[in-house]
Design a protein around this motif. Structure first.
Motif, short mmCIF file in Angstrom:
data_model
loop_
_atom_site.label_atom_id
_atom_site.label_comp_id
_atom_site.label_asym_id
_atom_site.label_seq_id
_atom_site.Cartn_x
_atom_site.Cartn_y
_atom_site.Cartn_z
N ILE A 61 -9.53 42.93 29.62
CA ILE A 61 -8.16 42.87 29.07
C ILE A 61 -7.76 41.45 28.71
O ILE A 61 -6.92 41.24 27.84
N HIS A 62 -8.36 40.48 29.38
CA HIS A 62 -8.00 39.09 29.10
C HIS A 62 -8.79 38.50 27.94
O HIS A 62 -8.24 37.75 27.13
N VAL A 63 -10.05 38.88 27.84
CA VAL A 63 -10.89 38.17 26.87
C VAL A 63 -11.31 38.96 25.63
O VAL A 63 -11.71 38.36 24.63
N HIS A 64 -11.21 40.28 25.66
CA HIS A 64 -11.79 41.01 24.53
C HIS A 64 -10.94 42.15 23.98
O HIS A 64 -11.47 43.08 23.39
N GLU A 65 -9.64 42.08 24.19
CA GLU A 65 -8.82 43.18 23.68
C GLU A 65 -7.68 42.67 22.78
O GLU A 65 -6.63 43.29 22.67
N THR A 66 -7.92 41.55 22.13
CA THR A 66 -6.97 41.00 21.14
C THR A 66 -5.55 40.94 21.69
O THR A 66 -4.58 41.22 20.98
N GLY A 67 -5.46 40.59 22.95
CA GLY A 67 -4.13 40.42 23.52
C GLY A 67 -3.33 41.70 23.60
O GLY A 67 -2.10 41.67 23.57
N ALA A 68 -4.02 42.84 23.73
CA ALA A 68 -3.30 44.13 23.72
C ALA A 68 -2.31 44.23 24.88
O ALA A 68 -1.22 44.79 24.71
N LYS A 87 0.09 36.25 23.42
CA LYS A 87 -0.70 35.66 24.50
C LYS A 87 -0.51 34.14 24.50
O LYS A 87 -0.39 33.52 23.44
N GLU A 98 -11.93 39.78 15.70
CA GLU A 98 -10.93 40.84 15.82
C GLU A 98 -10.75 41.32 17.26
O GLU A 98 -9.84 42.10 17.52
N HIS A 99 -11.59 40.84 18.16
CA HIS A 99 -11.47 41.23 19.56
C HIS A 99 -10.71 40.20 20.38
O HIS A 99 -10.49 40.40 21.58
N ILE A 100 -10.39 39.09 19.76
CA ILE A 100 -9.68 38.04 20.52
C ILE A 100 -8.43 37.62 19.75
O ILE A 100 -8.29 37.90 18.57
N THR A 101 -7.53 36.98 20.46
CA THR A 101 -6.32 36.50 19.80
C THR A 101 -6.60 35.17 19.11
O THR A 101 -7.42 34.37 19.57
N SER A 127 -7.92 43.00 13.35
CA SER A 127 -7.29 42.50 14.58
C SER A 127 -6.17 43.43 15.03
O SER A 127 -6.03 43.72 16.23
N LYS A 184 -7.73 46.60 16.55
CA LYS A 184 -8.22 46.43 17.91
C LYS A 184 -7.05 46.32 18.89
O LYS A 184 -7.05 46.96 19.95
N GLN A 185 -6.07 45.51 18.55
CA GLN A 185 -4.93 45.28 19.44
C GLN A 185 -4.17 46.58 19.72
O GLN A 185 -3.60 46.76 20.78
#
Lengths: 343, 343, 343, 343
Positions: free
Chosen positions: A87-94, B101, B131-134, D228, D231-232
């Motif tokens: 959730i911190h590194v690979h979810e685009t800040g979801a 974030k 696309e997986h990160i902010t 992005s 994914k988010q």
């Protein structure tokens, strides 16, 4: 070329496809209100040691993570995660996109410790300016972790105890649950997770299904109107029975455990091959993901016949990931082992 | 008892109150569309070396921070901050609450370095899974920092250069702006900030006003419909002229600089007293906040006559904060110095 | 020119300024934890018929509205409002910005009826697809409404009864509370509001204060960690005592009621003047806002000496608003009346 | 019993299942970066009259709607929708959950008119208090609408012209796109939609796929970093190729148009049967959804052999929905027709 780059590069276990074919002439109720979701939930409950859980089927892991977290937390509350947490590194800040802070804690081998969780909770408890800071109210861990490592039963009990002491919800991301449960060193069962966590999910996408994750909610506080959260967050599949059907198929004769356990076994064989060649590991993983440190030359040689995932440079070596999965074939394992030993 | 605990414990500079009294019979347009806001903006612009900035008056710092950040960023973008940044540690997750974030970077003396900002930007630029990160799109720094430290002109130029290289917005939190500009070692002027940053604010609440912060937007991209963001985020004061009037008063005859510079001078005198007694500092601050390491005994003695703010234990000593401000009286400074020297 | 365009175009009642002056040499605790906020809360409680309410002081109405609503609702819940409700039409979508749907109901004279609220609640209760729709969980009304109209005690009791039947929170926006309580026809008291609503606020900005609104929370469910919501939403003033001090001053000798009641009286005199000339009203308002239908010629004549607020064309006439307020002077009222009668 | 209750109660067209089976031994890149997504996009582009669109595959309609809307709008902007719009009535407030207001406009037969869109846009353009209201920046329509009705080419051109005049994005929800394009009276093609809208989606879930929607973005402003946003918002499927593969299959030999056109034809036959019996329609729909007004007795008779969806009482009759779909069998149509004629 054989693909070891990840554990979601094949469609679905043949039994799953078979189930699709068999039921394709039938019609079902929509949005997860159907007999397959019910039957799958019943099957899963036989492993939980309790019939009291709510079980929902969603499509993917990111969706599950932020939906569960946003459903559990009030706006001023946050979730504790290891710095390697998905959730911190690979979810685009979801998670932040839903409005919540992640309290990032330095992990050890991808894991949180009970002590580090307690430190965060104590920090809030003893703060004189509580209204100026976010309240950690949930703990997010992955089983196995993003590095393939596992919590022991003792470690999980300790974390769970801290959570209960401080009123924190414990959530377990089980995107690779099968590979955790199937590991030789593992001493946890689904019934332990059900007893120790407040909510967790059993990964399907990476463990034999075409897509789908089974969310298991054991804490009554988190059950309330969860389907509303699913719908609002785009996580309620119109043809929900296709998810239930997959989980029913995977849990019918313990197929889930069989195919993930086998993948772990293959991973251990590959690991042994690397060890025999004196090749180091970035981290000591007992599950289907192996993080290996290769020299430039070794990497170049292996990538001629094998697809694996580059992680990052580590000194003059390269950290790369080899994954086995439910779809790994024994002949590919043999070939990879031979190629490793020939390095 | 004299209060050194913070720099917002007194009402307003007498000139500000005087201005309230003088204008109280007048009526004005609402929501910041009035002559005082205009005149205050003109005054401030004389310090910016440009008439091209947009200036808005808001009530408080947290409000400014999250409103500016949320206005600047798209949902998948984040803001880089030092780990001691106010938005990260003391605003109840307000930035995350807007969906963004914070990319937390370990600071040095409360400061970001150009190198650390560049590392974050490079990390994104070179990522294969963008696309997986902010995406870090803004850099947030405080001047002075939460520890009272300052960026030099050279340091700020370097950070600004990195921001421009990577297309990052540079935002400066100036809640204590006056105390930064007034420090003896400071080599930055408002015109430098206007040239190097994309948006910053000039703090009023802690620098002579009853309440209010002046937001200065120099980058055209950030000017668009900012008043809509202010209203939506609860930051548009109905009687906006009361903010403009305060800033006009503070900037009319450089009163702002006079009263904050004097506070810095007092802080240096107090600091010298501690130094004379061989008392250490947690951090080397040239501005109105002094973080001192006292023994238990020293702390107990001083707190009999003085109110200061406890921070945290540091070994067998205690880190405490002494603040001077625009309202600090010379006789109180003398008394405190004497009490320190008598420790 | 005299200003009748709104009720927030003057600074503050002289007694408020006086209080600022008297206390300006004192220092206070920050963020609303001070003696003035306490004393103001005590004063207000004497009007509530209960000492059990939580009272918080915030800066402005939009801020209060979205903060209270966001604190009360879960993500899948919404708030019912009349189509003329301030949160729906004049707050830049602040409520939706916090993630919540407004269930818009056609109002009558700016008011919701118990029946219309019940219809919304029933619609949800009987829905077979609850997870596909938002749950109305709060009712937002304004007292007086945006059109200056009032709920009678009977009407409010009926709405409150429906709210309790369906588990809806009742919130009252009291930006102009004083003008509602002071109206001749009004039969509600603060103690009635405290008994019938779950949360309401007493407007200061439009009723004698320079800025500030007193939020009164009577339902325990809504009290939890409200200060965290205030801080997160930019609504916690550093020098919070300046708000408490204003409310203390306004409530000390019932000044609040005196100055708003007088404004209502002036409004009725102005209204009578319009009536004498046979000039119609857009709506029948017993409070300080009068919505008048003027011919083009009448409008042109009056605007030579008076500033009032244009609303919208209504057939061949123009709807305009005249507001009195705590700052309205009797000589201005006389002049306006004379000018109306001379039309 | 045959199911006419909706158009998503069967698995997938046999050709889709066939494609799953054929490719199940293959491995693919993850997250939609694979050959099937590419090939499907190419196929779809041949219908667009342009190769310039960005095409993304997502899992479900609600997910597409809020993700596209949230990606397109700034926080102070909203989206115009008919009061029957799916985003307004059946998505649990998902759009508001992303922070955006829906400007609800009364529709006619489920449709917006160019005039009603222009009225909303003019209202904002001419507002003197723009910062206090949300800016309508997007128009959301459904094709076919939630009532099965269609926009004519002329109507869509008019709406598109208004959108361009005012700088509004036009978004078309095409959950049932196939049934719109296949209707006898329809005069729109995908290339028209591509030319007139800024973004639309081609529904798979209800039109032959197991799951999936193809998002077509033609406006460059909306293309930026869309992955992005996917994914988010939990809309990026790990095994994205399973979506591309389905759309490739459906568009390979115009299967999509064939199976949805046939469903429309069946719907018209059923409609004719109702007409023959003098049974009225709630609305005049030329597509696969028929909204019929049945007497209590008629409803009871039909529900003995047929499952259809109850909508709401309408006077002394009941509005119910009959849907055909790609999975409807001719023999079931014949039986239903006979049962209708026997009423």
């Amino acid at each position: 070329m054989s693909r070891w780059n990840n554990d979601y590069n094949h469609g679905a276990h043949p039994a799953v496809l078979e189930a699709f074919i068999k039921t394709n002439q039938e019609s079902y109720g929509g949005y997860g209100l159907d007999e397959w979701c019910e039957r799958a939930a019943e099957k899963i409950k036989t492993h939980l040691g309790s019939t009291d859980a709510d079980i929902h089927f969603m499509v993917g892991g990111t969706q599950v993570n932020y939906t569960v977290i946003a459903a559990a937390l009030r706006p001023y509350q946050g979730v504790i995660s290891a710095d390697s947490g998905h959730i911190h590194v690979h979810e685009t800040g979801a998670v932040e996109h839903t409005g919540h802070k992640i309290h990032v804690v330095k992990g050890e081998n991808g894991k949180l410790s009970a002590a580090s969780v307690e430190a965060e909770a104590e920090n809030y408890r003893t703060s004189g300016v509580k209204e100026h800071i976010t309240q950690p109210k949930m703990v997010y861990i992955s089983f196995p972790t993003e590095y393939g490592t596992l919590y022991s039963k003792k470690e999980l009990e300790e974390i769970s105890a801290v959570c209960r002491k401080y009123g924190l919800y414990l959530m377990i991301d089980g995107a690779r649950m099968g590979y955790g449960l199937g590991a030789k060193v593992n001493d946890l069962k689904l019934s332990d997770l059900a007893a120790l966590a407040d909510v967790f999910y059993i990964g399907g996408t990476k463990c034999g299904a075409m897509m789908g994750e089974a969310v298991v909610i054991t804490n009554n506080e988190l059950k309330d109107n969860f389907r509303s959260y699913m719908k609002q967050n785009g996580g309620m599949l119109a043809k929900g029975w296709t998810l239930g059907l997959q989980f029913y198929t995977l849990f019918e004769n313990d197929l889930y455990f069989e195919i993930t356990g086998r993948a772990d076994k293959y991973a251990m064989e590959i690991r042994e091959a690397f060890e025999k060649k004196g090749i180091d590991f970035y981290i000591d993983s007992p599950t289907n993901q192996q993080f290996v440190l290769l020299s430039e030359e070794q990497m170049r040689k292996l990538e001629k016949k094998h697809i694996f995932e580059y992680q990052f440079p580590e000194g003059d070596r390269h950290c790369v990931r080899f994954c086995t999965s439910w779809s790994t074939k024994p002949e590919d394992v043999e070939e990879l082992k031979a190629d490793i030993l020939a390095l």
